[in-house]
Motif scaffolding. Structure first.
Motif, short mmCIF file in Angstrom:
data_model
loop_
_atom_site.label_atom_id
_atom_site.label_comp_id
_atom_site.label_asym_id
_atom_site.label_seq_id
_atom_site.Cartn_x
_atom_site.Cartn_y
_atom_site.Cartn_z
N ASP A 1 1.00 -1.17 0.09
CA ASP A 1 -0.02 0.01 0.05
C ASP A 1 0.96 1.39 -0.09
O ASP A 1 0.51 2.35 0.71
CB ASP A 1 -0.82 -0.18 1.15
CG ASP A 1 -2.06 0.56 0.85
OD1 ASP A 1 -2.61 0.72 -0.08
OD2 ASP A 1 -2.80 1.08 1.91
N VAL A 2 1.84 1.24 -1.12
CA VAL A 2 2.78 2.47 -0.95
C VAL A 2 2.27 3.67 -1.76
O VAL A 2 1.86 3.47 -2.87
CB VAL A 2 3.99 2.00 -1.54
CG1 VAL A 2 5.09 3.15 -1.90
CG2 VAL A 2 4.73 0.79 -0.68
N TYR A 3 2.45 4.80 -1.26
CA TYR A 3 2.01 6.15 -1.74
C TYR A 3 3.13 6.96 -1.64
O TYR A 3 3.87 6.78 -0.81
CB TYR A 3 1.05 6.84 -0.98
CG TYR A 3 -0.69 6.21 -1.18
CD1 TYR A 3 -0.74 4.89 -0.71
CD2 TYR A 3 -1.50 6.62 -2.08
CE1 TYR A 3 -2.22 4.45 -0.57
CE2 TYR A 3 -2.75 6.11 -2.11
CZ TYR A 3 -2.97 4.72 -1.27
OH TYR A 3 -4.12 4.19 -1.70
N LYS A 4 3.24 7.70 -2.56
CA LYS A 4 4.19 8.69 -2.68
C LYS A 4 3.84 10.03 -3.42
O LYS A 4 3.28 10.00 -4.39
CB LYS A 4 5.66 8.36 -3.39
CG LYS A 4 6.51 9.50 -3.80
CD LYS A 4 7.14 9.83 -2.38
CE LYS A 4 8.17 11.02 -2.21
NZ LYS A 4 8.48 11.26 -0.75
N THR A 5 3.40 10.97 -2.50
CA THR A 5 3.27 12.46 -2.98
C THR A 5 4.56 13.21 -2.71
O THR A 5 5.19 13.33 -1.65
CB THR A 5 2.04 13.02 -2.00
OG1 THR A 5 1.09 12.01 -2.33
CG2 THR A 5 1.75 14.31 -2.60
N TYR A 6 5.10 14.08 -3.70
CA TYR A 6 6.16 14.90 -3.64
C TYR A 6 5.75 15.90 -2.78
O TYR A 6 4.64 16.48 -2.83
CB TYR A 6 7.04 15.16 -4.93
CG TYR A 6 7.64 13.82 -5.44
CD1 TYR A 6 9.09 13.55 -4.96
CD2 TYR A 6 7.35 13.02 -6.32
CE1 TYR A 6 9.52 12.54 -5.30
CE2 TYR A 6 7.92 12.10 -6.85
CZ TYR A 6 9.09 11.73 -6.31
OH TYR A 6 9.84 10.59 -6.71
N SER A 7 6.67 16.91 -2.22
CA SER A 7 6.48 18.19 -1.58
C SER A 7 5.74 19.10 -2.55
O SER A 7 5.11 19.88 -1.84
CB SER A 7 7.90 18.79 -1.18
OG SER A 7 8.78 18.75 -2.29
N ASN A 8 5.96 19.15 -3.76
CA ASN A 8 5.27 19.99 -4.60
C ASN A 8 3.81 19.62 -4.71
O ASN A 8 2.89 20.16 -5.61
CB ASN A 8 5.68 20.22 -6.01
CG ASN A 8 5.95 18.93 -6.82
OD1 ASN A 8 5.53 17.76 -6.38
ND2 ASN A 8 6.29 18.82 -8.07
N GLY A 9 3.28 18.51 -4.31
CA GLY A 9 1.93 18.06 -4.26
C GLY A 9 1.75 17.12 -5.32
O GLY A 9 0.41 16.48 -5.45
#
Ligand code: ADP
Ligand code: ADP
Length: 228
Positions: A6-14
């Motif tokens: 259940d891996v999610y990645k949101t970068y700091s720019n959204g």
């Protein structure tokens, strides 16, 4: 041996690059990671060598939970995971020999052992006679073979390659694939993000396709499945 839950990645720019990845990859597998540009392939592979941390979810490699690794232990993780890049990332002022020796955990190794290990991997990639050369004295394919030698000199269980043939002509790309097949035949897991349709459709392996941060296909001996 590699497990993402259940891996999610949101970068700091959204920007959300991965949107709930669940995957298991066993020891010794050869996996192509395919999908359109911007699908999340690089993010996927960067998570595995902890260049990027997940926003949510867990990643295990050989029973180790990557999120439990302290920052100062990351270099030790990297010794167990060989990484290969599209642009080689060799150190330009060091010779071929030195580029590879540099990657070794040299502390307890005698110079004789270092030399043996470096020359052994150079032999495997067919570049024993270029040990004294500087990277810019080599062709692109030769530079990529040096970077493969550097990636495997610590005998990692996993090799991760992000578009390894992206800068190479077709003939050279096939030569690089032969090296990967040889490494895989010795039991090393290989995960290769690629846009190389001909290679994926010819050297049949497991294919994981990512689109918009989700796995949309996971096939044993799969096809590339895109036009470019
Ligand atoms: P691929 O390798 O499939 O082209 P990436 O994982 O590089 O996909 O990119 C997935 C998405 O995440 C893209 O929208 C990309 O612009 C974005 N992205 C990648 N790296 C970063 C970053 N360091 N900061 C912000 N956004 C990023
Ligand atoms: P052999 O033991 O097979 O005679 P050599 O001593 O000639 O091997 O070394 C083989 C290659 O490895 C040569 O090209 C040499 O330049 C290179 N080499 C060996 N040791 C080093 C080192 N410490 N730094 C850079 N290159 C080295």
């Amino acid at each position: 041996m590699i497990k993402m839950n259940d891996v999610y990645k949101t970068y700091s720019n959204g920007v959300t690059a991965l949107n709930g990845i669940n995957i298991e990859i066993g020891q010794g597998e050869f996996v192509y990671l395919v999908g359109p540009s911007g699908a999340g392939k690089s993010t996927f592979v960067k998570l595995m060598y902890r260049e990027v941390k997940p926003s949510r979810g867990t990643i295990h490699i050989n029973e180790t939970d990557l999120s439990s690794i302290k920052e100062k232990r990351v270099p030790y993780l990297r010794r167990n995971i060989g990484v290969i890049f599209q642009d080689f990332k060799l150190l330009p002022k060091l010779t071929v020999f030195e580029n590879i020796a540099f990657a070794l955990e040299v502390i307890q190794e005698s110079p004789r052992n270092i030399k043996k290990r470096v020359m052994d991997v150079l032999d495997l990639v067919g570049l024993k006679n270029k040990a004294r050369f500087l990277p810019d004295e080599l062709s692109g394919g030769e530079q990529q073979r040096v970077s493969i030698a550097r990636a495997i000199v610590n005998h990692p269980k996993v090799v991760i390659a992000d578009e390894p043939t992206g800068n190479l002509d077709p003939d050279t790309s096939w030569e690089i694939m032969r090296v990967f097949e040889e490494i895989n035949a010795r039991g090393t897991t290989i995960i290769m993000a690629t846009h190389n349709k001909e290679i994926v459709n010819t050297i049949k392996k497991r294919v994981i396709a990512v689109e918009d941060g989700l796995i949309v296909r996971d096939e044993h001996r799969g096809e590339y499945g895109y036009d470019i």
